[in-house]
Design a protein around this motif. Structure first.
Motif, mmCIF file in Angstrom:
data_model
loop_
_atom_site.group_PDB
_atom_site.id
_atom_site.type_symbol
_atom_site.label_atom_id
_atom_site.label_comp_id
_atom_site.label_asym_id
_atom_site.label_seq_id
_atom_site.Cartn_x
_atom_site.Cartn_y
_atom_site.Cartn_z
ATOM 1 N N PRO A 1 0.793 -1.145 -0.057
ATOM 2 C CA PRO A 1 0.128 -0.071 0.091
ATOM 3 C C PRO A 1 0.661 1.358 0.156
ATOM 4 O O PRO A 1 0.310 2.259 -0.687
ATOM 5 N N GLU A 2 1.966 1.253 0.789
ATOM 6 C CA GLU A 2 2.692 2.298 0.861
ATOM 7 C C GLU A 2 3.421 2.649 -0.614
ATOM 8 O O GLU A 2 3.411 4.023 -0.902
ATOM 9 N N ARG B 1 0.756 4.005 -2.705
ATOM 10 C CA ARG B 1 0.392 5.521 -2.833
ATOM 11 C C ARG B 1 1.495 6.491 -3.281
ATOM 12 O O ARG B 1 1.417 7.608 -3.849
ATOM 13 N N ARG B 2 2.767 5.747 -3.018
ATOM 14 C CA ARG B 2 3.926 6.762 -3.354
ATOM 15 C C ARG B 2 4.031 6.790 -4.999
ATOM 16 O O ARG B 2 4.389 7.746 -5.566
ATOM 17 N N ALA C 1 1.438 6.765 -6.895
ATOM 18 C CA ALA C 1 0.234 7.569 -7.194
ATOM 19 C C ALA C 1 0.827 9.139 -7.099
ATOM 20 O O ALA C 1 0.374 9.821 -8.096
ATOM 21 N N GLU C 2 1.368 9.249 -6.130
ATOM 22 C CA GLU C 2 1.844 10.621 -5.773
ATOM 23 C C GLU C 2 2.986 11.243 -6.821
ATOM 24 O O GLU C 2 2.871 12.293 -7.235
ATOM 25 N N TRP D 1 -4.112 5.907 -8.020
ATOM 26 C CA TRP D 1 -4.869 6.624 -6.997
ATOM 27 C C TRP D 1 -6.380 5.881 -6.978
ATOM 28 O O TRP D 1 -6.951 6.002 -5.799
ATOM 29 N N VAL E 1 -5.994 3.133 -4.482
ATOM 30 C CA VAL E 1 -5.698 3.800 -2.887
ATOM 31 C C VAL E 1 -7.042 4.112 -2.392
ATOM 32 O O VAL E 1 -7.345 3.986 -1.428
ATOM 33 N N LYS F 1 -10.869 10.105 3.358
ATOM 34 C CA LYS F 1 -9.362 9.864 2.424
ATOM 35 C C LYS F 1 -10.115 9.282 1.263
ATOM 36 O O LYS F 1 -9.290 9.406 0.271
ATOM 37 N N ALA G 1 -8.954 10.639 -2.371
ATOM 38 C CA ALA G 1 -7.952 9.859 -3.258
ATOM 39 C C ALA G 1 -8.795 9.718 -4.757
ATOM 40 O O ALA G 1 -8.013 9.537 -5.785
ATOM 41 N N SER H 1 -7.622 10.482 -8.416
ATOM 42 C CA SER H 1 -7.644 9.827 -9.398
ATOM 43 C C SER H 1 -8.277 10.338 -10.831
ATOM 44 O O SER H 1 -7.683 10.012 -11.978
#
Length: 273
Positions: A85-86, A89-90, A92-93, A105, A108, A120, A124, A128
């Protein structure tokens, strides 16, 4: 002294200057001269144009090649990032402006939604939409997720507006429209607005009569005996119960439908895993 016949008579093989053969020869010679003159004046420009065309062809080929290489590397990075998951998200950012970042996104957001963290999830889903292609199936699904997440959080009014826009849009897929109208029907029923409930329920039946959402609403109407339902006409209640329903329609409406949080939207992403 008379001229000799040989000096005054034309040779039998000679061509008259005014004959068609002579005119054609002059025309052919004139075109060749004009072509040589044009080449002499413009050969540098012609060479330059040929060089420009060659450069454009090479540049386009190089762009396609490096673009394909870049997309391949991005897909590989996404596959690695999606393992946690981390990492997802990274990714996606870092790549939120491209379509694959929009997909990240979206995943997420789905995870936050399933964890009931609707604030949240809404954020997200909104992120997206910046990377997904407008009007695509994934973009419409993200818009639905955003609307439902807002409906379940402190932005209920915005959620209803987004759901109405999806339900009433003819260019949106049937599945998305039917689910959006379903959530509007449930929201209206929870609020005791039976007119809006019946309007949206009828819309679901019109959009996709065989959908899960229409079956849920039909079941709800039958089991709770809402006004206008099949159960009301098929099995009339006793006078006492009828009087009770007539004096308290809002109470009947509140008890006739489960809490809105119990209605689970089908917004999970399926990537073929």
């Amino acid at each position: 002294m008379s001229a000799s016949p040989s000096s005054t008579s034309a040779s039998p093989n000679a061509v008259s200057p005014t004959s068609p053969e002579a005119a054609s020869a002059v025309a052919a010679l004139g075109f060749e001269d004009r072509l040589n003159a044009f080449w002499g004046r413009n050969r540098r420009l012609i060479f330059l144009l040929c060089a420009v065309v060659l450069v454009v062809i090479v540049a386009r080929g190089a762009s396609d090649y490096f673009g394909a290489q870049s997309r391949q590397r991005l897909a590989q990075d996404y596959a690695v990032a999606a393992a946690t998951p981390e990492g997802l998200r990274r990714f996606a950012e870092e790549h939120g402006a491209v379509e694959l970042g929009g997909v990240a996104w979206l995943q997420v957001a789905d995870a936050a939604y399933e964890a009931s963290d609707y604030s949240k999830a809404a954020s997200a889903y909104e992120q997206s939409l910046r990377g997904l292609v407008s009007g695509s199936v994934l973009a419409d699904r993200a818009a639905l997720g955003l609307a439902v997440s807002q409906l379940k959080s402190e932005q209920a009014a915005k959620g209803r507006e987004r759901l109405a826009a999806l339900a009433d849009a003819p260019n949106v897929s049937v599945a998305i429209r039917a689910e959006a109208a379903y959530h509007l029907a449930i929201s209206a029923h929870v609020a005791g607005d039976l007119d809006s409930f019946q309007q949206r329920a009828a819309q679901v039946a019109q959009i996709d009569p065989m959908s899960l959402w229409n079956q849920r609403l039909m079941s709800l109407q039958v089991t709770r005996a809402l006004p206008g339902s099949v159960a009301t006409s098929a099995a009339p209640s006793s006078p006492a119960s009828s009087a009770s329903q007539a004096t308290s329609p809002s109470a009947s409406a509140s008890s006739a439908v489960p809490a809105e949080a119990d209605s689970e939207p089908l917004i999970r992403l399926n990537l073929g895993n």
